[in-house]
Design an enzyme around this catalytic site. Structure first.
Site, PDB file in Angstrom:
ATOM      1  N   ASN A 121       0.833  -1.129  -0.118  1.00 22.16           N
ATOM      2  CA  ASN A 121      -0.085  -0.057  -0.018  1.00 22.16           C
ATOM      3  C   ASN A 121       0.975   1.351  -0.172  1.00 22.16           C
ATOM      4  O   ASN A 121       2.073   1.386   0.614  1.00 22.16           O
ATOM      5  CB  ASN A 121      -1.216   0.202   1.017  1.00 22.16           C
ATOM      6  CG  ASN A 121      -0.571  -0.142   2.521  1.00 22.16           C
ATOM      7  OD1 ASN A 121       0.685  -0.568   2.542  1.00 22.16           O
ATOM      8  ND2 ASN A 121      -1.293  -0.006   3.569  1.00 22.16           N
ATOM      9  N   GLU A 181       0.387   5.484   0.719  1.00 26.23           N
ATOM     10  CA  GLU A 181      -0.567   6.456   1.205  1.00 26.23           C
ATOM     11  C   GLU A 181      -0.111   7.628   0.587  1.00 26.23           C
ATOM     12  O   GLU A 181       0.670   7.802   0.136  1.00 26.23           O
ATOM     13  CB  GLU A 181      -0.496   6.436   2.644  1.00 26.23           C
ATOM     14  CG  GLU A 181      -1.292   5.171   3.086  1.00 26.23           C
ATOM     15  CD  GLU A 181      -1.315   4.899   4.668  1.00 26.23           C
ATOM     16  OE1 GLU A 181      -0.720   5.571   5.171  1.00 26.23           O
ATOM     17  OE2 GLU A 181      -2.076   4.004   4.970  1.00 26.23           O
ATOM     18  N   CYS A 238      -4.129   0.779  -2.526  1.00 25.12           N
ATOM     19  CA  CYS A 238      -4.133  -0.497  -1.859  1.00 25.12           C
ATOM     20  C   CYS A 238      -2.995  -1.509  -2.318  1.00 25.12           C
ATOM     21  O   CYS A 238      -2.716  -1.439  -3.460  1.00 25.12           O
ATOM     22  CB  CYS A 238      -5.569  -1.101  -1.693  1.00 25.12           C
ATOM     23  SG  CYS A 238      -6.561  -0.509  -0.807  1.00 25.12           S
ATOM     24  N   GLU A 243      -3.244  -4.502  -3.038  1.00 26.19           N
ATOM     25  CA  GLU A 243      -3.801  -5.623  -4.232  1.00 26.19           C
ATOM     26  C   GLU A 243      -3.823  -4.847  -5.578  1.00 26.19           C
ATOM     27  O   GLU A 243      -3.469  -5.468  -6.405  1.00 26.19           O
ATOM     28  CB  GLU A 243      -5.122  -6.149  -3.744  1.00 26.19           C
ATOM     29  CG  GLU A 243      -5.276  -6.587  -2.307  1.00 26.19           C
ATOM     30  CD  GLU A 243      -5.457  -5.916  -1.193  1.00 26.19           C
ATOM     31  OE1 GLU A 243      -4.920  -4.785  -1.108  1.00 26.19           O
ATOM     32  OE2 GLU A 243      -6.318  -6.208  -0.382  1.00 26.19           O
ATOM     33  N   CYS A 266     -10.367  -5.030   0.583  1.00 29.10           N
ATOM     34  CA  CYS A 266     -11.403  -4.022   0.550  1.00 29.10           C
ATOM     35  C   CYS A 266     -12.295  -4.284  -0.666  1.00 29.10           C
ATOM     36  O   CYS A 266     -11.885  -5.069  -1.598  1.00 29.10           O
ATOM     37  CB  CYS A 266     -11.097  -2.381   0.597  1.00 29.10           C
ATOM     38  SG  CYS A 266     -10.464  -2.045  -0.876  1.00 29.10           S
ATOM     39  N   CYS A 304     -10.820  -3.484  -4.183  1.00 27.36           N
ATOM     40  CA  CYS A 304      -9.704  -4.298  -4.627  1.00 27.36           C
ATOM     41  C   CYS A 304     -10.503  -5.749  -4.849  1.00 27.36           C
ATOM     42  O   CYS A 304      -9.911  -6.346  -6.028  1.00 27.36           O
ATOM     43  CB  CYS A 304      -8.597  -4.914  -3.398  1.00 27.36           C
ATOM     44  SG  CYS A 304      -7.796  -3.348  -3.120  1.00 27.36           S
TER      45      CYS A 304
END
Ligand code: THU
Length: 131
Positions: free
Chosen positions: A41, A43, A52, A54, A86, A89
């Protein structure tokens, strides 16, 4: 293979850029070509732009020229067992699989647990609906 994929996801989490949440995630995606791509990930100070692990791994695969389908994906976090993907993803995974795929998470005693994408996202918005 599941343990190898899980270990690669766990290792990828160490590269996570997480100055805001401090929540590291790594992903390793196995394609039908037998190639594996990893991601973490990333940010951003504009929080909603966070990528993310994935989706990072899947876009790395596509950017590397991968044309096939995903067979399995492992997701790992040193901050949490059973780090479920999530919804965004899950939808990304469904874009790149023709059949169901294995989603590998961390279970008890650091052993991988395998679920199916269809269990996590039973009603997928599929590209064939667009035609
Ligand atoms: N995160 C992922 O990398 N994958 C997911 O499926 C859910 C959440 C990241 C985004 C953010 O950097 C951190 O976890 C906390 O939400």
């Amino acid at each position: 293979m599941n343990k190898k994929l899980f270990d690669m996801a766990f290792a990828a989490a160490s590269n996570a850029y997480v100055p805001y949440s401090h929540f590291r995630v790594g992903a390793a995606v196995l394609f039908e070509s037998s190639k594996i791509y990893t991601g973490c990930n990333v940010e951003n100070s504009s929080f909603g732009l966070t990528l993310c692990a994935e989706r990072n791994a899947i876009s790395t695969a596509i950017a590397s020229g991968e044309k096939g389908n995903i067979k399995a994906i492992a997701i790992a976090s040193p901050n949490s067992k059973m780090c479920f993907p999530c919804g965004a993803c899950l939808q990304w995974m469904s874009e790149f699989c023709s059949k169901d795929l294995d989603v590998i998470l961390e279970g008890e005693n650091q052993q991988p647990v395998t679920l199916k994408l269809s269990e996590l996202l039973p009603y997928q918005f599929r590209k064939d609906r667009l035609i």
